[in-house]
Design a protein around this motif. Sequence first.
Motif, PDB file in Angstrom:
ATOM      1  N   ARG A   1     -15.366-104.413  -7.091  1.00 38.17           N
ATOM      2  CA  ARG A   1     -14.398-104.426  -7.712  1.00 38.17           C
ATOM      3  C   ARG A   1     -13.546-105.281  -8.403  1.00 38.17           C
ATOM      4  O   ARG A   1     -14.187-106.270  -7.798  1.00 38.17           O
ATOM      5  CB  ARG A   1     -13.329-104.125  -6.634  1.00 38.17           C
TER       6      ARG A   1
ATOM      7  N   THR B   1      -6.731-100.882  -3.772  1.00 40.68           N
ATOM      8  CA  THR B   1      -5.982 -99.466  -3.191  1.00 40.68           C
ATOM      9  C   THR B   1      -4.539 -99.377  -2.024  1.00 40.68           C
ATOM     10  O   THR B   1      -3.853 -98.857  -2.291  1.00 40.68           O
ATOM     11  CB  THR B   1      -6.336 -98.021  -2.968  1.00 40.68           C
TER      12      THR B   1
ATOM     13  N   LEU C   1      -0.238 -97.828  -7.485  1.00 38.19           N
ATOM     14  CA  LEU C   1      -1.028 -97.055  -8.587  1.00 38.19           C
ATOM     15  C   LEU C   1       0.264 -95.965  -9.061  1.00 38.19           C
ATOM     16  O   LEU C   1       1.271 -95.877  -8.797  1.00 38.19           O
ATOM     17  CB  LEU C   1      -1.120 -96.189  -6.742  1.00 38.19           C
TER      18      LEU C   1
END
Length: 138
Positions: A34, A53, A81
């Motif tokens: 990541r 996330t 998001l």
Amino acid sequence: MSDTELSTLDLEFRGLPLLDSPWSVRFAQGTRGRRALEIYNNGLLLDVMVESTLAPHLLRGARRGSREGRHSVLAWGHVPLAEAPPRVFLGRTGTEVEAIAAAGGFWLALAEGDADRVTAHGADGAAEHLRVRAGWSR
């Protein structure tokens, strides 16, 4: 990740280049590949954000510092998001400053001055507030 992505970001915020401030940011690689974003004040690592996330804090940090007599404030956080960077306001007067999105779901806002607080408003109307700390403090 390419060498370019791992280098220091050369961003400009409404005419105030990041390179002319005490702040620097650098992409790195976190666990499981990541993206991570490192925040520095005059070379001292202040924070590391890792792409997520989950629902991380919209507003993660805010510091003030100076270079060659020029005071500035840097605020940063995560972009929710599928949303744009938040609306960011500094100081008691609530002066709005530009927030710039960076790869990996991060945002940064840089402004000249010596504000003592920062507020970030997400697209969903949620607001988060922080006191702006000195750049070198923990």
